[in-house]
Design a protein around this motif. Structure first.
Motif, PDB file in Angstrom:
ATOM      1  N   LEU A  59       0.811  -1.218   0.000  1.00 38.66           N
ATOM      2  CA  LEU A  59       0.000   0.000   0.000  1.00 38.66           C
ATOM      3  C   LEU A  59       0.843   1.267   0.000  1.00 38.66           C
ATOM      4  CD1 LEU A  59      -2.846  -0.955   2.517  1.00 38.66           C
ATOM      5  CD2 LEU A  59      -3.133  -0.388   0.092  1.00 38.66           C
ATOM      6  N   ALA A  60       2.128   1.145   0.312  1.00 35.05           N
ATOM      7  CA  ALA A  60       2.997   2.320   0.312  1.00 35.05           C
ATOM      8  C   ALA A  60       3.125   2.926  -1.077  1.00 35.05           C
ATOM      9  CB  ALA A  60       4.381   1.942   0.847  1.00 35.05           C
ATOM     10  N   GLU A  61       2.961   2.098  -2.129  1.00 35.76           N
ATOM     11  CA  GLU A  61       3.169   2.601  -3.494  1.00 35.76           C
ATOM     12  C   GLU A  61       2.083   2.193  -4.475  1.00 35.76           C
ATOM     13  OE1 GLU A  61       7.066   1.544  -4.851  1.00 35.76           O
ATOM     14  OE2 GLU A  61       8.016   2.053  -2.943  1.00 35.76           O
ATOM     15  N   LEU A  62       1.156   1.335  -4.061  1.00 38.00           N
ATOM     16  CA  LEU A  62       0.145   0.841  -4.986  1.00 38.00           C
ATOM     17  C   LEU A  62      -1.254   1.087  -4.451  1.00 38.00           C
ATOM     18  CD1 LEU A  62       1.610  -2.628  -6.058  1.00 38.00           C
ATOM     19  CD2 LEU A  62       1.301  -0.646  -7.533  1.00 38.00           C
ATOM     20  N   GLU A  63      -2.189   1.322  -5.354  1.00 36.06           N
ATOM     21  CA  GLU A  63      -3.591   1.397  -4.985  1.00 36.06           C
ATOM     22  C   GLU A  63      -4.099  -0.004  -4.639  1.00 36.06           C
ATOM     23  OE1 GLU A  63      -5.823   3.913  -4.664  1.00 36.06           O
ATOM     24  OE2 GLU A  63      -4.150   5.311  -4.894  1.00 36.06           O
ATOM     25  N   PRO A  64      -5.013  -0.103  -3.683  1.00 40.07           N
ATOM     26  CA  PRO A  64      -5.497  -1.424  -3.257  1.00 40.07           C
ATOM     27  C   PRO A  64      -6.026  -2.293  -4.387  1.00 40.07           C
ATOM     28  CG  PRO A  64      -6.225   0.260  -1.718  1.00 40.07           C
ATOM     29  CD  PRO A  64      -5.582   0.986  -2.860  1.00 40.07           C
ATOM     30  N   VAL A  65      -6.719  -1.679  -5.340  1.00 46.29           N
ATOM     31  CA  VAL A  65      -7.300  -2.482  -6.411  1.00 46.29           C
ATOM     32  C   VAL A  65      -6.212  -3.073  -7.300  1.00 46.29           C
ATOM     33  CG1 VAL A  65      -7.591  -0.547  -8.028  1.00 46.29           C
ATOM     34  CG2 VAL A  65      -9.138  -2.519  -8.145  1.00 46.29           C
ATOM     35  N   TYR A  66      -5.065  -2.385  -7.423  1.00 49.91           N
ATOM     36  CA  TYR A  66      -3.958  -2.946  -8.204  1.00 49.91           C
ATOM     37  C   TYR A  66      -3.219  -4.028  -7.425  1.00 49.91           C
ATOM     38  CZ  TYR A  66      -4.460   0.202 -12.133  1.00 49.91           C
ATOM     39  OH  TYR A  66      -4.948   0.846 -13.254  1.00 49.91           O
ATOM     40  N   THR A  76     -12.410 -11.190  -6.221  1.00 51.28           N
ATOM     41  CA  THR A  76     -12.330  -9.831  -6.738  1.00 51.28           C
ATOM     42  C   THR A  76     -12.731  -8.789  -5.698  1.00 51.28           C
ATOM     43  OG1 THR A  76     -12.802 -10.630  -8.975  1.00 51.28           O
ATOM     44  CG2 THR A  76     -13.098  -8.276  -8.564  1.00 51.28           C
ATOM     45  N   VAL A  77     -13.912  -8.926  -5.119  1.00 51.02           N
ATOM     46  CA  VAL A  77     -14.396  -7.950  -4.135  1.00 51.02           C
ATOM     47  C   VAL A  77     -13.669  -8.071  -2.794  1.00 51.02           C
ATOM     48  CG1 VAL A  77     -16.398  -7.190  -2.803  1.00 51.02           C
ATOM     49  CG2 VAL A  77     -16.622  -7.650  -5.252  1.00 51.02           C
ATOM     50  N   PRO A  78     -13.568  -9.281  -2.191  1.00 48.40           N
ATOM     51  CA  PRO A  78     -12.916  -9.342  -0.879  1.00 48.40           C
ATOM     52  C   PRO A  78     -11.449  -8.958  -0.900  1.00 48.40           C
ATOM     53  CG  PRO A  78     -13.459 -11.546  -1.673  1.00 48.40           C
ATOM     54  CD  PRO A  78     -14.150 -10.586  -2.570  1.00 48.40           C
ATOM     55  N   PHE A  79     -10.686  -9.371  -1.922  1.00 46.77           N
ATOM     56  CA  PHE A  79      -9.273  -9.000  -1.977  1.00 46.77           C
ATOM     57  C   PHE A  79      -9.123  -7.481  -2.097  1.00 46.77           C
ATOM     58  CE2 PHE A  79      -6.763 -13.001  -3.354  1.00 46.77           C
ATOM     59  CZ  PHE A  79      -7.418 -13.743  -2.381  1.00 46.77           C
ATOM     60  N   THR A  80     -10.006  -6.860  -2.868  1.00 47.17           N
ATOM     61  CA  THR A  80      -9.949  -5.406  -3.016  1.00 47.17           C
ATOM     62  C   THR A  80     -10.336  -4.714  -1.713  1.00 47.17           C
ATOM     63  OG1 THR A  80     -10.503  -5.617  -5.370  1.00 47.17           O
ATOM     64  CG2 THR A  80     -10.797  -3.452  -4.361  1.00 47.17           C
ATOM     65  N   LEU A  81     -11.368  -5.212  -1.056  1.00 49.79           N
ATOM     66  CA  LEU A  81     -11.807  -4.616   0.210  1.00 49.79           C
ATOM     67  C   LEU A  81     -10.741  -4.721   1.293  1.00 49.79           C
ATOM     68  CD1 LEU A  81     -15.560  -5.690   0.485  1.00 49.79           C
ATOM     69  CD2 LEU A  81     -14.655  -3.394   0.100  1.00 49.79           C
ATOM     70  N   PHE A  82     -10.021  -5.823   1.343  1.00 50.51           N
ATOM     71  CA  PHE A  82      -8.956  -5.953   2.335  1.00 50.51           C
ATOM     72  C   PHE A  82      -7.902  -4.865   2.142  1.00 50.51           C
ATOM     73  CE2 PHE A  82     -10.317 -10.276   3.581  1.00 50.51           C
ATOM     74  CZ  PHE A  82     -10.063 -10.210   4.932  1.00 50.51           C
ATOM     75  N   GLY A  83      -7.567  -4.563   0.889  1.00 52.43           N
ATOM     76  CA  GLY A  83      -6.582  -3.520   0.635  1.00 52.43           C
ATOM     77  C   GLY A  83      -7.063  -2.150   1.071  1.00 52.43           C
ATOM     78  N   TYR A  84      -8.303  -1.794   0.711  1.00 51.34           N
ATOM     79  CA  TYR A  84      -8.834  -0.479   1.104  1.00 51.34           C
ATOM     80  C   TYR A  84      -9.024  -0.400   2.622  1.00 51.34           C
ATOM     81  CZ  TYR A  84      -9.528   1.104  -3.671  1.00 51.34           C
ATOM     82  OH  TYR A  84      -9.322   1.526  -4.962  1.00 51.34           O
ATOM     83  N   LEU A  92     -10.580  -7.520 -12.916  1.00 53.07           N
ATOM     84  CA  LEU A  92      -9.778  -6.409 -12.393  1.00 53.07           C
ATOM     85  C   LEU A  92      -8.985  -5.700 -13.485  1.00 53.07           C
ATOM     86  CD1 LEU A  92      -8.660  -7.940  -9.001  1.00 53.07           C
ATOM     87  CD2 LEU A  92     -10.163  -5.984  -9.365  1.00 53.07           C
ATOM     88  N   LEU A  93      -8.701  -6.384 -14.593  1.00 51.08           N
ATOM     89  CA  LEU A  93      -8.076  -5.695 -15.723  1.00 51.08           C
ATOM     90  C   LEU A  93      -8.971  -4.566 -16.228  1.00 51.08           C
ATOM     91  CD1 LEU A  93      -6.495  -8.580 -17.861  1.00 51.08           C
ATOM     92  CD2 LEU A  93      -5.286  -6.707 -16.714  1.00 51.08           C
ATOM     93  N   LEU A 128     -10.594   1.881 -14.071  1.00 51.83           N
ATOM     94  CA  LEU A 128     -11.774   2.716 -13.847  1.00 51.83           C
ATOM     95  C   LEU A 128     -11.834   3.229 -12.412  1.00 51.83           C
ATOM     96  CD1 LEU A 128     -14.452   0.572 -15.743  1.00 51.83           C
ATOM     97  CD2 LEU A 128     -13.282   2.632 -16.564  1.00 51.83           C
ATOM     98  N   ILE A 129     -11.336   2.436 -11.472  1.00 54.81           N
ATOM     99  CA  ILE A 129     -11.388   2.812 -10.062  1.00 54.81           C
ATOM    100  C   ILE A 129     -10.215   3.706  -9.668  1.00 54.81           C
ATOM    101  CG2 ILE A 129     -11.277   1.907  -7.692  1.00 54.81           C
ATOM    102  CD1 ILE A 129     -12.704  -0.606  -8.741  1.00 54.81           C
ATOM    103  N   ALA A 130      -9.015   3.336 -10.116  1.00 55.09           N
ATOM    104  CA  ALA A 130      -7.809   4.014  -9.619  1.00 55.09           C
ATOM    105  C   ALA A 130      -6.975   4.676 -10.701  1.00 55.09           C
ATOM    106  CB  ALA A 130      -6.945   3.008  -8.851  1.00 55.09           C
ATOM    107  N   GLY A 131      -7.471   4.723 -11.933  1.00 59.02           N
ATOM    108  CA  GLY A 131      -6.695   5.331 -12.997  1.00 59.02           C
ATOM    109  C   GLY A 131      -5.641   4.380 -13.537  1.00 59.02           C
TER     110      GLY A 131
END
Length: 330
Positions: free
Chosen positions: A33-40, A83-91, A201-202, A207-210
């Motif tokens: 998370l220091a350098e990447l958006e959660p969705v990536y 897709t959803v849970p892995f992304t939610l854990f990051g955010y 996620l591709l 769309l979410i994080a640019g």
């Protein structure tokens, strides 16, 4: 004649490795998370996990999932399974310590039970299950520290974690249906699931994080975190778990879910220097006790036997012809 108990030397190293890999995953998410958006982070780890398991699938000369109808189901399944849970854990970990993410992950068996009881109304909860749910709910309240009041970014993060483990509860019930309806092995199911999650996620990540940052801009620590999450946490750990289930049975394989919250807590405090209040580990222990009660862990162990074709077997795990583990027991 009852088959002998499996030699622990055949499965215990893999069992401990899984606990270590999954327990440190929350720490690696925090690092990335220091350098990447959660969705990536979710996208990269799922892509690497899919490639790892695809190589494993081909090495064992097994076929991938087949059939247009099955792939449609896998597309839907992937949304709630990864897709959803892995992304939610990051955010969520942008708002709460990785230790809390590990504790919340330990509640997945309870959310699975809740979803099962809601979706299958004919299945009445037993007293043991109700006691386990009540204990788990009490543990969640202790983790939240409700006597201090909750709010702000911490509450947002914990609601995201609740959403993630609720997705797991839905996914585990969907897993049963898919494996029964399409005669899938766990390995085939996971390869299909991760493939669909990668495609989702591709499209969703930009769309979410640019646009993603240049790979050359990342530090070695972030590369290490992503590889650990993808190749090990989402790929190799599944293959190891598959080995434990084949060698020691589904009951032993499922027990590994009790260890990652403790490993995650140690990693968060020792490596990331995260601060814990007393109620968070205490609440986590209460949650895990609730899980154990609901699953009958504290009942006197009695080996169950099944008669199949004149043979008695200790573990009621149906094995497929390729030996890929439990086909019906999930």
């Amino acid at each position: 004649m009852t088959s002998p108990a499996p030699n622990a030397a055949r499965w215990l190293p893999a069992f401990l490795a899984i606990a270590l890999i999954w327990g440190t995953s929350f720490m690696f998410i925090k690092d990335a998370l220091a350098e990447l958006e959660p969705v990536y982070i979710a996208g990269y780890r799922i892509l690497l996990g899919a490639l790892t398991l695809l190589v494993y699938l081909l090495a064992r000369r097994l076929s991938p999932p087949r059939g247009a109808r099955l792939w449609v189901h896998l597309f839907v399944y992937a949304i709630v399974a990864t897709t959803v849970p892995f992304t939610l854990f990051g955010y969520a970990e942008q708002r709460v310590p990785s230790v809390l993410a590990g504790i919340w992950n330990g509640t997945a068996p309870l959310t699975t039970l809740v979803v099962t009881l809601i979706a299958m109304r004919s299945e009445r909860p037993t007293r043991r299950q109700i006691a386990g749910l009540l204990a788990g709910f009490a543990g969640v309240l202790v983790v939240l520290g409700v006597w201090n009041g909750v709010g702000g970014s911490s509450l947002d993060g914990q609601l995201m974690l609740l959403g993630a483990v609720t997705c797991y509860g839905i996914a585990f019930n969907y897993t049963r249906w898919l494996m029964k309806r399409f005669e899938l092995s766990p390995l085939q199911l996971t390869v299909g699931q991760l493939t669909m999650s990668t495609l989702q996620l591709l499209v969703a990540a930009p769309l979410i994080a640019g646009a993603p940052p240049s790979p050359l801009s990342h530090s070695p620590r972030v590369y290490l975190a992503v590889v650990a999450l993808g190749v090990f946490g989402t790929g190799i750990a599944f293959a190891l778990n598959n080995h434990v289930v084949r060698t020691a049975g589904i009951t032993t394989g499922s027990m590994v879910t009790y260890l990652p919250p403790f490993v995650g807590a140690v990693a968060g405090v020792v490596v990331l220097h995260e601060h814990l209040t007393w109620n968070q580990p205490v609440g986590g222990i209460i949650v895990l006790c609730g899980v154990g009660i609901s699953q009958g862990l504290f009942m006197r162990f009695r080996p169950r036997e099944q008669v199949r074709g004149g043979e008695r077997v200790d573990d009621p795990v149906e094995r497929d012809p390729a030996g890929d583990g439990a086909r019906a027991a999930v």
